[in-house]
Write an enzyme that holds these catalytic residues in place. Structure first.
Site, mmCIF file in Angstrom:
data_model
loop_
_atom_site.group_PDB
_atom_site.id
_atom_site.type_symbol
_atom_site.label_atom_id
_atom_site.label_comp_id
_atom_site.label_asym_id
_atom_site.label_seq_id
_atom_site.Cartn_x
_atom_site.Cartn_y
_atom_site.Cartn_z
ATOM 1 N N ASP A 9 0.829 -1.209 0.000
ATOM 2 C CA ASP A 9 0.000 0.000 0.000
ATOM 3 C C ASP A 9 0.863 1.259 0.000
ATOM 4 O OD1 ASP A 9 -1.895 -1.937 0.353
ATOM 5 O OD2 ASP A 9 -2.846 -1.033 2.105
ATOM 6 N N SER A 85 1.835 -7.686 8.886
ATOM 7 C CA SER A 85 0.504 -7.734 8.289
ATOM 8 C C SER A 85 0.026 -9.143 7.926
ATOM 9 C CB SER A 85 0.477 -6.842 7.036
ATOM 10 O OG SER A 85 1.211 -7.452 5.998
ATOM 11 N N SER A 126 -8.615 -2.941 9.617
ATOM 12 C CA SER A 126 -8.748 -4.104 8.737
ATOM 13 C C SER A 126 -10.069 -4.840 8.921
ATOM 14 C CB SER A 126 -7.606 -5.078 9.049
ATOM 15 O OG SER A 126 -7.865 -6.342 8.471
ATOM 16 N N GLU A 128 -10.259 -7.854 8.974
ATOM 17 C CA GLU A 128 -9.969 -8.976 9.870
ATOM 18 C C GLU A 128 -10.567 -8.753 11.258
ATOM 19 O OE1 GLU A 128 -8.655 -12.105 8.123
ATOM 20 O OE2 GLU A 128 -8.090 -12.075 10.244
ATOM 21 N N TYR A 149 -3.123 -10.786 15.146
ATOM 22 C CA TYR A 149 -3.102 -9.625 14.235
ATOM 23 C C TYR A 149 -4.396 -8.828 14.364
ATOM 24 C CZ TYR A 149 -3.694 -7.114 9.799
ATOM 25 O OH TYR A 149 -3.952 -6.156 8.850
ATOM 26 N N ARG A 184 1.575 -7.154 -4.346
ATOM 27 C CA ARG A 184 1.187 -7.864 -3.126
ATOM 28 C C ARG A 184 2.313 -8.805 -2.711
ATOM 29 N NH1 ARG A 184 -1.691 -8.046 1.554
ATOM 30 N NH2 ARG A 184 -3.749 -8.972 1.232
ATOM 31 N N THR A 190 -3.485 -14.589 -2.844
ATOM 32 C CA THR A 190 -3.713 -14.222 -4.259
ATOM 33 C C THR A 190 -2.404 -14.223 -5.041
ATOM 34 O OG1 THR A 190 -3.513 -11.903 -3.640
ATOM 35 C CG2 THR A 190 -5.758 -12.803 -3.794
ATOM 36 N N ARG A 217 -13.171 -14.186 0.624
ATOM 37 C CA ARG A 217 -12.691 -12.826 0.877
ATOM 38 C C ARG A 217 -13.286 -11.853 -0.131
ATOM 39 N NH1 ARG A 217 -11.515 -14.898 4.821
ATOM 40 N NH2 ARG A 217 -9.565 -14.945 5.989
ATOM 41 N N ARG A 279 -4.812 -21.883 9.796
ATOM 42 C CA ARG A 279 -4.679 -21.021 10.971
ATOM 43 C C ARG A 279 -5.388 -21.673 12.164
ATOM 44 N NH1 ARG A 279 -5.281 -15.804 7.234
ATOM 45 N NH2 ARG A 279 -3.482 -16.401 5.985
ATOM 46 N N ALA A 281 -7.368 -20.378 14.161
ATOM 47 C CA ALA A 281 -8.768 -19.941 14.044
ATOM 48 C C ALA A 281 -8.873 -19.215 12.707
ATOM 49 C CB ALA A 281 -9.155 -19.015 15.183
#
Ligand code: NAP
Ligand code: GDD
Length: 344
Positions: A9, A85, A126, A128, A149, A184, A190, A217, A279, A281
């Protein structure tokens, strides 16, 4: 002043602000190798007069360094994008993640408060943070973070709002959903897929190893999301916004689209499961409701899922010296005739 200027970014935002005649300062972390690849094309030699991009060594874990830089630079706007991140990695390094992603924000806010300067502050919050809250999510949806995170980002989001209310500071949260681009990081799903598809096409790789293919997503295109960051700091009154496309797709769909576009057909023979990418979770589904951004900021994304896959794959083909299918390049030319960023 941009933290995380050398990240995905940060690199686009730097180009956007330079195109608007800003003087841009950013912190980079010292490393024994160069880590500024994403901004090398806009780098300016500090020995030349009249430059408008300045890089400083700094770290979000070092409050003295941040205080000093803010005191010296006296920025009008701070875009706080620096963070550890990667959601999966945050489970391996929870304390470091909290120190950087949560306390790092507090350190900057304190430095702004102590400076007594009218600095506007953008916080990279985010999607998230919504975690397991049912979609679609908007600015009123409760947070239910599912990773170290995401917990750190919730702290940063809340402390940003708190400084706005308590100290009357111009502080805003951009609650951005996943946004992707040729720049990215290669460990996000991705880019991992588009890079692998190009390498398979070039005969360099045979397989790609992935975790959960069913997660969904809301994927957008990064240049449009950094435009939203800038608009967010130009509001009359500070406020928080969700920034999203409103579409959601699974990792499996991303695979299907990418392998088809590359002319490789069915993705299944190329993909293997590896539990290390799961992950503890998971966030199963994210879909943003960006109505407020549309109505109040006039912000609306033009690039959606299918176009995004094409844009990313064309760039990965080119990076390996392959001729890209070209649909992504055509879309970019058509949709952004006055593009302000370098096409990778
Ligand atoms: P990124 O590519 O990983 O960039 C993060 C940047 O932060 C990197 O330049 C990194 O420096 C820097 N950084 C990490 N730890 C640091 C520390 N301790 N001190 C100073 N800088 C540090 O991430 P991004 O995709 O550009 O995302 C930008 C921000 O938006 C992040 O805060 C991210 O959490 C948030 N966000 C991203 C998305 C998304 O989909 N991309 C969505 C919502 C929110 P190095 O270059 O040295 O590693
Ligand atoms: N990274 C990765 N690698 N993810 C995989 C893999 C794999 O091999 N296989 C499946 N996935 C799944 C993950 O389990 C997750 O559900 C989904 O792909 C997306 O993972 P990432 O691309 O790593 O992104 P993220 O959604 O976890 O986090 C990104 O978006 C957030 C905004 O919602 C990051 O950019 C965060 O910084 C950002 O805040």
């Amino acid at each position: 002043f941009i933290t995380g200027i050398a990240g995905q970014d940060g690199s686009y935002l730097t180009e956007l602000l330079l195109s608007k005649d800003y003087e841009v300062h950013g912190i980079i972390r010292w490393d024994s190798i160069f880590t500024t690849e994403r901004i090398d094309h806009v780098y300016q030699d500090p020995h030349v007069n009249g430059i408008r991009l300045f890089l400083h060594y700094g770290d979000l874990t070092d409050s003295g360094n941040l205080e000093k830089l803010i005191h010296q630079i006296k920025p009008d706007e701070i875009y706080h994008l620096g963070a550890m991140s990667h959601v999966r990695v945050s489970f391996d390094m929870p304390e470091y993640t909290a120190n950087t992603d949560a306390l790092g924000t507090l350190r900057i806010l304190e430095a702004i408060k102590n400076s007594d300067l009218p600095i506007k502050f953008y916080m990279a919050a985010s999607s998230e943070m919504f975690g397991s809250s049912p979609p679609p999510q908007n600015e009123h949806t409760p947070f239910h973070p599912r990773s170290p995170y995401a917990c750190a980002k919730v702290f940063s989001h809340d402390i940003t709002r708190m400084y706005r209310e308590a100290y009357n500071m111009f502080c805003v949260n951009g609650i951005l959903y996943n946004h992707e681009s040729p720049r990215r990081g290669a460990t996000f799903v991705t880019k991992k897929i588009t890079r692998a598809v190009a390498r398979i096409k070039a005969g360099l790789d045979k397989k790609i190893y992935l975790g959960n293919l069913e997660a969904k997503r809301d994927w957008g295109f990064t240049p449009e999301y950094v435009e939203a960051m800038h608009v967010l700091l130009q509001q009359e009154k500070p406020d928080d916004f969700v920034v999203a496309t409103g579409e959601t797709h699974s990792v499996r769909e991303f695979l299907e689209e990418a392998f088809q576009y590359a002319g490789l057909g069915d993705w299944k023979p190329y993909v293997e499961f590896d539990a290390r990418y799961l992950r503890p979770a998971e966030v199963e589904v994210l879909v943003g409701d960006a109505t407020k951004a549309k109505e109040k900021l006039n912000w609306q994304p033009k690039i959606k899922f299918k176009e995004l896959v094409r844009v990313m794959l064309d760039a990965d083909f080119r990076a390996l010296g392959l001729t890209p299918p070209g649909e992504g390049d055509r879309i970019l030319k058509e949709v952004f005739p006055n593009r302000w960023w370098k096409n990778d």
